[in-house]
Design an enzyme around this catalytic site. Structure first.
Site, PDB file in Angstrom:
ATOM      1  N   LYS A  56       0.786  -1.369  -0.060  1.00  0.00           N
ATOM      2  CA  LYS A  56       0.116  -0.082  -0.170  1.00  0.00           C
ATOM      3  C   LYS A  56       1.055   1.080  -0.189  1.00  0.00           C
ATOM      4  O   LYS A  56       0.628   2.311  -0.852  1.00  0.00           O
ATOM      5  CB  LYS A  56      -0.851  -0.021   1.105  1.00  0.00           C
ATOM      6  CG  LYS A  56      -1.230   1.716   1.927  1.00  0.00           C
ATOM      7  CD  LYS A  56      -2.910   0.914   2.772  1.00  0.00           C
ATOM      8  CE  LYS A  56      -1.869   0.630   4.064  1.00  0.00           C
ATOM      9  NZ  LYS A  56      -1.200   2.226   4.867  1.00  0.00           N
ATOM     10  N   THR A  57       1.736   1.599   1.129  1.00  0.00           N
ATOM     11  CA  THR A  57       2.755   2.536   0.848  1.00  0.00           C
ATOM     12  C   THR A  57       3.276   2.523  -0.215  1.00  0.00           C
ATOM     13  O   THR A  57       3.791   3.810  -0.805  1.00  0.00           O
ATOM     14  CB  THR A  57       3.641   2.605   2.525  1.00  0.00           C
ATOM     15  OG1 THR A  57       2.608   2.234   3.391  1.00  0.00           O
ATOM     16  CG2 THR A  57       4.020   4.391   2.765  1.00  0.00           C
ATOM     17  N   ASP A 246      -3.844   7.837   2.912  1.00  0.00           N
ATOM     18  CA  ASP A 246      -3.933   6.609   3.035  1.00  0.00           C
ATOM     19  C   ASP A 246      -4.642   6.246   4.351  1.00  0.00           C
ATOM     20  O   ASP A 246      -5.613   7.560   5.296  1.00  0.00           O
ATOM     21  CB  ASP A 246      -2.566   6.936   3.928  1.00  0.00           C
ATOM     22  CG  ASP A 246      -1.490   5.484   4.462  1.00  0.00           C
ATOM     23  OD1 ASP A 246      -2.109   4.776   3.823  1.00  0.00           O
ATOM     24  OD2 ASP A 246      -0.704   5.724   4.852  1.00  0.00           O
ATOM     25  N   GLU A 247      -5.043   5.210   4.772  1.00  0.00           N
ATOM     26  CA  GLU A 247      -5.335   4.938   5.598  1.00  0.00           C
ATOM     27  C   GLU A 247      -7.128   5.169   6.104  1.00  0.00           C
ATOM     28  O   GLU A 247      -7.311   5.311   6.755  1.00  0.00           O
ATOM     29  CB  GLU A 247      -5.196   4.878   7.148  1.00  0.00           C
ATOM     30  CG  GLU A 247      -3.608   3.940   7.188  1.00  0.00           C
ATOM     31  CD  GLU A 247      -3.969   2.534   7.203  1.00  0.00           C
ATOM     32  OE1 GLU A 247      -4.321   2.407   7.613  1.00  0.00           O
ATOM     33  OE2 GLU A 247      -2.227   2.359   8.062  1.00  0.00           O
ATOM     34  N   GLN A 277      -9.121  -4.010   7.524  1.00  0.00           N
ATOM     35  CA  GLN A 277      -8.140  -3.448   9.022  1.00  0.00           C
ATOM     36  C   GLN A 277      -8.235  -2.042   9.512  1.00  0.00           C
ATOM     37  O   GLN A 277      -8.067  -1.940  10.047  1.00  0.00           O
ATOM     38  CB  GLN A 277      -6.704  -3.073   8.087  1.00  0.00           C
ATOM     39  CG  GLN A 277      -6.217  -4.486   7.958  1.00  0.00           C
ATOM     40  CD  GLN A 277      -4.856  -4.125   7.233  1.00  0.00           C
ATOM     41  OE1 GLN A 277      -3.670  -3.434   8.028  1.00  0.00           O
ATOM     42  NE2 GLN A 277      -4.638  -4.026   6.037  1.00  0.00           N
ATOM     43  N   ARG A 666       0.648  -9.380  10.920  1.00  0.00           N
ATOM     44  CA  ARG A 666       1.839  -9.368  10.687  1.00  0.00           C
ATOM     45  C   ARG A 666       2.816 -10.235  10.327  1.00  0.00           C
ATOM     46  O   ARG A 666       3.390  -9.507  10.551  1.00  0.00           O
ATOM     47  CB  ARG A 666       1.538  -8.401  12.337  1.00  0.00           C
ATOM     48  CG  ARG A 666       0.590  -7.556  12.242  1.00  0.00           C
ATOM     49  CD  ARG A 666       0.822  -6.147  11.862  1.00  0.00           C
ATOM     50  NE  ARG A 666      -0.013  -6.800  11.130  1.00  0.00           N
ATOM     51  CZ  ARG A 666      -0.290  -6.048  10.019  1.00  0.00           C
ATOM     52  NH1 ARG A 666       0.322  -4.421   9.806  1.00  0.00           N
ATOM     53  NH2 ARG A 666      -1.439  -5.934   9.235  1.00  0.00           N
TER      54      ARG A 666
END
Length: 720
Positions: A56-57, A246-247, A277, A666
């Site tokens: 994503k980033t 973002d997010e 998430q 994670r």
DNA sequence: GCCGCCTTGGTTTTT
DNA sequence: CCAAGGCGGC
């Protein structure tokens, strides 16, 4: 893709004309098909649904680089919004690697809050604020609410000030002002709602009077500023052509409203998020913003990133199964891995919490023996108090560890005291700051004296500092009133102190002033003595040492901001269109900075700790965005993971499941999930047992082949 | 005004 | 069990 060939053609013509940067194409190297599609898309609105670990980033940063290098969008026309400072910093760093350091000077890559603060500082008077307004941190907000409740004779035991304060914030986050809220109240409303409304009315007025804004006010004010002022709004529209968020699943109502307002008719908005998430619903995050986005923004292109670059397939299988039990997902994503099958996920069924922590520590020790670095291992839990057993066991086994979370540096009492002194020097109307330190350290200015002062201030409708000045003037006039004279006598020490501080502030550098301030206010001595009395004077994080660290932090800030272009200076079009603020007071800038950029733990150098080889302990919430080779999800139990508090509604159950999903995703190489049959909690032993999420997971694989998990039982006899 | 005892309550966390 | 805040005694 197909129906936009015209745009593509236009863009490529443009590109030819401008001599496209030969480096531009390198941005696309190594991207998979959907990442490539997102990064190299024509200029338009986009919704990128990015599963955990799908890059994503990378996509976000590459897209910005592509905008600059390929489309020749000026960095100043780009706004990248994140939710946390950590994310903003990471984005700026990665961007600097791709397009060079100079870009971030003019490109706004920041949190919602700091972006709004910049706009409010630039247009303070248009937003009904006096330049130099201060920001109320949570602690100050609560103490202000408490003060008002006491004034209003509201029982602060029946209604907790912290609850009322957060209720007020919640209203603001939904864009509801005190007046509007009071109109929503009826006789049937529950008492706490009525109380919230009453307090909100007064709170709003007093905040204005004290020229201070709380966190949600930053957003609400900016939204109102943009809504009510067409000129300013259009100015922003001309500036911010490409907006990236973002997010996005973490945005709340007011942030969404801000986005709609800041984006002009020919701006483009790209949002990245993962509805699976979304774990911050309890503090106002609204996943449905993702659906709204498709509706409210025109011609949105959707891109799904589902190829995972983090975990083995077995871990992803478990993750997919867990999240599969949630209905009402925006899009059913099945994460697909890149790194082979990997080991089975191990579920550890432990007799009690002691055997659980022993078993986990044992496995960590043997992993380390086989060559795994401690820093590649994490223990994740639902609740902070669950770390205790692990801390003790790891300590006993001499395994190094770091705990994330806990009390933040800038939330410590001694630091807040120091900050309060600084706040009143920047904003004299900030009574909340003044009341915190008028008698800290003790100057014999007790509640009676303070009440006397407050009466004067209330009569004159002025700040407490102003009231003290009036008192002083009165004492030096003829016809001195006796009670007033004695009142002045009590506060004179403080008045004089303020005067000295003001002089020092003008004549010294910021850090020298702060150091001097801590000395002459007596805070150094006060906390040194307090540490000594409590035998904490040699502790690493003694309060006295913390004050020293504050000074280091100020020095660091000073050396960063003496560089030519200070990032905060660049309010949009400020030179041409805003008549506010020429040179900002460094103290004010510092204060804004620390309230909004509250760094976690600081080490001796005033920088965040990292680098040591230690096992990571943190909540599943704070693990979001991170990854570790080996992950232990502990306390995966009934009444803990679907938390007992919110197991009532389906909505929160789904969020708890997403939290489990975040935890699972994670892990890169191996995942352990442990739970105890018995757990001693708050002194007494309770029978617990596996989480319902674990039960449904295991049931799903019953009688099937290729099960991605195994269960081991660890009896109390195994460890002691 | 300050110290110490006792009650009370104790998801998650960022800005 | 433990930390924090409130209140009562000095």
């Amino acid at each position: 893709m197909q129906d936009n060939s015209l745009y593509d053609m236009e863009n490529s013509l443009l590109e030819d004309a401008l001599d496209a940067d030969p480096q531009a194409d390198r941005i696309l190297e190594g991207l998979n098909e959907s990442q490539h599609e997102a990064v190299s898309s024509e200029l338009r609105n986009m919704l990128i649904i990015a599963g955990a670990g799908t890059g994503k980033t990378r996509v976000l940063v590459s897209r910005i680089a592509w905008l600059i290098k390929h489309f020749h969008i000026a960095p100043r026309n780009i706004m990248a919004v994140t939710f946390t400072n950590k994310a903003a910093t990471e984005m700026r760093e990665r961007l600097a690697l791709m397009v060079g350091n100079s870009v971030q000077m003019s490109l706004w890559a920041n949190t919602f809050h700091s972006i709004c603060l910049r706009l409010l500082r630039a247009y303070a008077s248009y937003a009904g604020l006096i330049p130099g307004f201060t920001i109320l941190d949570t602690d100050s907000q609560v103490s202000l609410v408490k003060r008002l409740m006491k004034d209003m004779n509201i029982d602060t035991k029946e209604f907790k000030p912290s609850d009322i304060a957060s209720n007020i914030s919640k209203q603001k986050e939904n864009g509801i002002r005190a007046l509007a809220f009071s109109k929503m109240i009826s006789a049937k409303s529950p008492d706490y709602v009525k109380v919230t409304s009453q307090v909100y009315n007064v709170y709003e007025r007093v905040c204005n009077q004290e020229n201070s804004v709380d966190f949600s006010e930053l957003l609400l004010r900016t939204v109102e500023l943009l809504e009510n002022n067409q000129e300013i709004r259009e100015l922003q529209h001309r500036r911010f052509k490409e907006i990236l968020v973002d997010e996005f699943q973490d945005t709340n109502a007011i942030q969404y409203r801000f986005l709609r307002l800041i984006a002009g008719p020919d701006s483009h908005v790209l949002v990245v998020g993962d509805d699976d998430q979304s774990i911050y619903g309890w503090r106002g995050a609204d996943v449905s913003n993702m659906r709204k986005f498709l509706k409210d923004f025109s011609n949105v292109k959707e891109v799904l990133l589902a190829l995972n670059y983090r975990s083995t397939q077995k871990i992803l299988d478990v993750a997919n199964t867990i999240i599969g039990f949630n209905s009402d997902r925006l899009m059913e994503k099945v994460l697909k891995g890149n790194f082979g099958e990997g080991e089975k996920v191990r579920i550890l069924n432990c007799a009690n919490n002691k055997t659980e922590s022993s078993a986990v520590s044992e496995r960590i020790a043997s992993l380390h023996e086989s060559g795994v670095a401690y820093r590649d291992i994490a223990i994740l839990y639902r609740n902070n108090y669950l770390s205790l057993d692990f801390e003790q066991t790891l300590l006993r086994k001499h395994i190094p560890f770091v705990i994330y979370g806990g009390q933040k540096f800038f939330e410590r009492a001694e630091i807040l005291d120091a900050i309060a002194y600084m706040r009143i020097l920047v904003n004299e109307d900030d009574d909340t700051a003044l009341l915190r330190i008028i008698n800290t350290p003790s100057r014999k200015i007790g509640p009676k004296v303070v009440d006397g002062l407050r009466t004067i201030a209330n009569e004159r409708n002025c700040s407490l500092i102003k009231a003290m000045r009036l008192l002083e003037a009165h004492v030096h006039s003829d016809n001195v009133d006796k009670t007033l004279a004695s009142l002045y006598k009590k506060v004179a020490v403080f008045c004089d102190l303020l005067k000295v501080l003001k002089e020092k502030k003008e004549s010294l550098s910021l850090s020298a002033f702060a150091d001097e301030m801590l000395r002459i206010t007596g805070l150094y001595q006060f906390y040194q003595e307090k540490d000594f009395k409590e035998g904490k004077d040699n502790e690493e994080h003694s309060r006295y040492a913390n004050l020293g660290m504050l000074i280091s932090n100020i020095k660091e800030f000073e050396s960063n901001s003496t560089a030519p272009a200070v990032s905060d200076e660049s309010a949009p079009e400020s030179t041409a269109d805003s008549d506010e603020k020429k040179e900002e007071d460094p103290l004010l800038t510092y204060l804004s900075n620390i309230t909004l950029v509250s760094t976690g733990e600081l080490n001796e150098d005033g920088e965040t700790a990292s680098g040591t080889d230690a096992v990571n302990l943190m909540t599943m919430h704070s693990s979001k965005g991170l990854e570790f080779k080996y992950v232990f999800l502990v306390g995966f139990e009934k009444d803990i993971l679907p938390s007992r508090m919110c197991a009532f509604s389906d909505k929160s159950l789904a969020e708890e499941r997403r939290l489990a999903y975040v935890g699972v995703t994670r892990a890169k190489t191996a995942l352990y999930i442990s739970y105890s049959q018995n757990r001693s909690l708050f002194g007494k032993v309770e029978a617990t047992g596996a989480s319902s999420f674990l039960r449904e997971l295991v049931r799903e694989y019953k009688g099937k082949h290729d099960v991605p998990l195994t269960i081991e039982s660890i009896s109390s006899a195994s460890y002691y």
